[in-house]
Design a protein around this motif. Structure first.
Motif, PDB file in Angstrom:
ATOM      1  N   HIS A   1      -7.783   3.472   1.691  1.00  0.00           N
ATOM      2  CA  HIS A   1      -6.666   2.528   1.583  1.00  0.00           C
ATOM      3  C   HIS A   1      -7.044   1.230   2.285  1.00  0.00           C
TER       4      HIS A   1
ATOM      5  N   ALA B   1       0.838  -1.205   0.000  1.00  0.00           N
ATOM      6  CA  ALA B   1       0.000   0.000   0.000  1.00  0.00           C
ATOM      7  C   ALA B   1       0.865   1.245   0.000  1.00  0.00           C
TER       8      ALA B   1
ATOM      9  N   VAL C   1      -6.428   0.387  -2.965  1.00  0.00           N
ATOM     10  CA  VAL C   1      -7.044   1.713  -2.798  1.00  0.00           C
ATOM     11  C   VAL C   1      -8.361   1.747  -3.583  1.00  0.00           C
TER      12      VAL C   1
ATOM     13  N   GLU D   1       0.916   4.243  -2.776  1.00  0.00           N
ATOM     14  CA  GLU D   1       0.694   5.642  -2.431  1.00  0.00           C
ATOM     15  C   GLU D   1       1.861   6.495  -2.912  1.00  0.00           C
TER      16      GLU D   1
END
Length: 698
Positions: free
Chosen positions: A172, A90, A148, A94
């Motif tokens: 998320h 994740a 996401v 991002e």
């Protein structure tokens, strides 16, 4: 500007650029669909194949041209390479986003698929595609491989300009983040003016389960006010058309609503989802064989809608079958004559009668067996017979005359008119089914018509005619039928729908608390049994997204008095307003004008709902005060004055409910006035203003 603001602006710019590219590609898709029509006209194929191909190409081109303008996507999914990689993956996604890169697996979700080439990866994935389900079902506890989930915020009323993309929010899921969506909340609470909108961007998980139920599954949704049951039914229709296009298009898909005003209100939902050509109708329109020129009293109408009447009609029809009416039958065959003894003919008729085929099928079955009887004897004498010989025997006048005697041709009107005009004929058919008082109530009043051609028919008579027509031969059925406001259907109306879905499935939508007809259901198993689906699952939707808590709380106070087993509704909206205005007798019109003017200071539509007899006076009061007001059929009007009998299924941002006691009383003694009032109170999606001079019924 902070780095966070800069990153957000950069992400918005990329998404707007992607949307602009999608608009260009979609325009090319529309142009390409039209070009395929021109190319298909010159295709080398058989006449039938060319006609089918041409129809499909023209239909596709028409659908593409008629797509309503609007944003091309409302969500996006970024998938992690492996769901188990957790925060590390994740974090990489991002970081890539901050650096202006797309995730390795990102899908935009919209109302239809957009692609530069059929074999190319889609720029936008259809919301009905299997992969899109994660957008609606993924959670922090079960992310379904989604790192996401992004939702996009568009300017209200956007016609698809990329600059109208005004915001977005990311959830998320891959790192366990979960939060309520402000974008979804704003979309649900957005002011209502004009026709119903689709909810593809805001479908909730429990709604998604119903939308994606299989084609062979019949689903009954008991939906409290504001739970989106109508939207669920329409989106299920769109889902089935997408998932099973050939099977559904072969049988057709029918949306049944309670009245034309309601159909106008929902008419734009399916086209907005990319589906056109779906028949949207009322049951009255589907069964209309004659204009309605007679009015039944309440007791007579209720009897005609009673399921027992089906047995009376069946008896009246098959009483015309008389196995012994023809006597011996002689069939000419050139210079020879074949004899069918009366007892053999009677056995044929009795055997077919026991098989209980549709009446018209039974008649032709008798003909076929008479011909077979003659054929067997002819072949013993002179060997096999030709097809031409068989056709000649089938058309022989003596066989036709015998058929007319033992199994006569008949029209539905020729069965029903004598039954409702002749006490003796009705008594024979209704013996042991209806008592003498009920039989008298069924009979037409006044002078009996000379024949069915001069008969005047009531709305309930048309339901009976449809029942007889179904006994004569099965109607052409649909692949799927969506039935809204099903709690108001009578047993006989349910049977009419069941005949049209004998080989298809149903989506049954309704709310027992909103039943307002004299025969409205008090339990779903009874309705489903008459629809021919006794084993269908009943799924309750009790969480409302449309009607505010204060309004739901007021309506729930009526539930205990409605004699239906329905759990109290609840709402996730705490932003609504409720006002109870008690005024002096005679001051109600002025108070309504003041309430409407107050409502017009806010955004959204205003619905003034009153007992049907009070509507003309209220429209006159508003006109005199200079407030422009329309009827319910003008869906884009800012202010509408709506009879309580027509408000079911509609919704307004601000509802002015006028004199609830009068709404209840208008249904008559023993009527369903409280149910009608329950409907009225739950039409408000933001504010409810109750104006009254008489004591409130709740």
């Amino acid at each position: 500007m902070t780095s966070t603001d800069t990153a957000l602006q950069s992400a918005l710019d990329r998404e707007r650029a992607h949307h602009e590219h999608c608009r260009t590609v979609l325009a090319a898709m529309v142009e390409g669909a039209q070009e395929h029509v021109v190319t298909g006209e010159d295709v080398s194929a058989s006449g039938a194949d060319a006609e089918v191909l041409g129809y499909r190409l023209r239909s596709r081109a028409k659908e593409m041209r008629e797509l309503p303008p609007g944003p091309l996507f409302f969500g996006r999914l970024d998938f992690a390479e492996a769901a188990a990689e957790g925060e590390e993956e994740a974090g990489r996604a991002e970081e890539a986003e901050r650096e202006g890169q797309e995730s390795e697996r990102a899908l935009h979700i919209g109302r239809l698929r957009i692609t530069e080439h059929p074999a190319a990866p889609p720029l936008v994935v259809d919301w009905r595609a299997p992969v899109s389900r994660a957008f609606y079902q993924a959670t922090a506890g079960d992310p379904r491989g989604v790192a996401v989930r992004r939702r996009f915020g568009w300017a209200p009323g956007s016609r698809g300009e990329s600059a109208d993309l005004t915001g977005m929010e990311d959830e998320h899921l891959g790192r366990g983040e979960s939060r309520a969506s402000a974008i979804v909340a704003r979309e649900i609470e957005r002011p209502r003016v004009g026709p119903m909108r689709d909810i593809a961007a805001t479908i909730q998980p429990e709604q998604d389960d119903l939308v994606r139920a299989g084609l062979g599954t019949t689903v009954c949704v008991q939906g409290a006010p504001g739970t989106g049951k109508t939207a669920v039914g329409l989106h299920r229709a769109a889902y089935l058309l997408y998932t099973h296009p050939q099977r559904i298009q072969r049988g057709g898909l029918l949306i049944l609503g309670p009245n034309p005003t309601f159909l106008s209100y929902i008419a734009e939902v399916l086209p907005a989802l990319g589906e056109s050509g779906v028949r949207q109708s009322t049951l009255a329109r589907e069964i209309a064989r004659h204009p309605v020129t007679r009015t039944d009293d309440a007791r007579t109408a209720a009897l005609k809608h009673d399921a027992r009447t089906a047995e009376v009609l069946r008896r009246a029809l098959y009483a015309r079958v008389d196995p012994g009416a023809a006597g011996d039958l002689t069939v000419p065959d050139g210079s020879y004559r074949w004899r069918v003894p009366a007892d053999a003919l009677a056995r044929v008729v009795a055997d077919v009668r026991r098989e209980q085929p549709p009446y018209t099928v039974g008649r032709e079955r008798v003909r076929a067996r008479i011909v077979r009887y003659v054929q067997e004897r002819a072949e013993r004498r002179a060997g096999p017979r030709t097809n031409a010989w068989l056709r000649r025997v089938e058309r022989a006048r003596p066989i036709g005359a015998a058929l007319d005697a033992v199994w006569p041709r008949v029209r539905p009107e020729e069965v029903l008119a004598p039954l409702l005009a002749d006490p003796a004929e009705l008594a024979r058919a209704a013996d042991g089914v209806l008592d003498e008082e009920e039989q008298r109530a069924l009979l037409w009043t006044g002078r009996a018509p000379r024949s069915w051609k001069s008969a005047r028919w009531s709305a309930a008579d048309l339901v009976l005619l449809d029942e007889v027509a179904g006994l004569l031969e099965h109607p052409e059925g649909y692949g799927h039928i969506v039935v809204d406001e099903a709690q108001d259907l009578s047993p006989m109306e349910c049977r009419a729908i069941a005949r049209r879905s004998a080989f298809g499935s149903l989506t049954v939508l309704g709310d027992l608390a909103q039943g307002t007809t004299p025969w409205a259901a008090r339990s779903w198993p009874a309705v489903l049994a008459h629809l021919g689906r006794p084993d269908a699952a009943v799924v309750p939707l009790t969480t409302g997204f449309r009607v505010p808590q204060k309004v739901v709380g007021l309506a729930n106070r009526l539930l205990a008095r409605l004699d239906v087993d329905v759990p109290p509704a609840r709402s996730l909206r705490g932003d609504g307003e409720l006002t109870l205005r008690e005024v002096a007798p005679g001051a109600v019109p002025e108070a309504v004008v003041a309430a409407v003017r107050h409502a017009l200071a806010r955004e959204g539509s205003v619905g003034v709902v009153a007992a049907d007899p009070d509507v003309p006076g209220l429209r006159a009061a508003l006109d005199a005060a200079g407030v422009a007001a329309a009827g319910p059929e003008e869906l884009g009007a800012r202010v509408a004055v709506v009879p309580a009998s027509l408000v079911k299924g509609l919704e307004y941002d601000h509802v002015v409910a006028v004199e609830p006691a009068a709404i209840v009383a208008a249904e008559g003694p023993g009527g369903r006035g409280l149910h009608r009032l329950y409907v009225v109170l739950t039409r408000a999606v933001s504010r409810l203003d109750v104006v009254h001079a008489r004591p409130l019924p709740f």
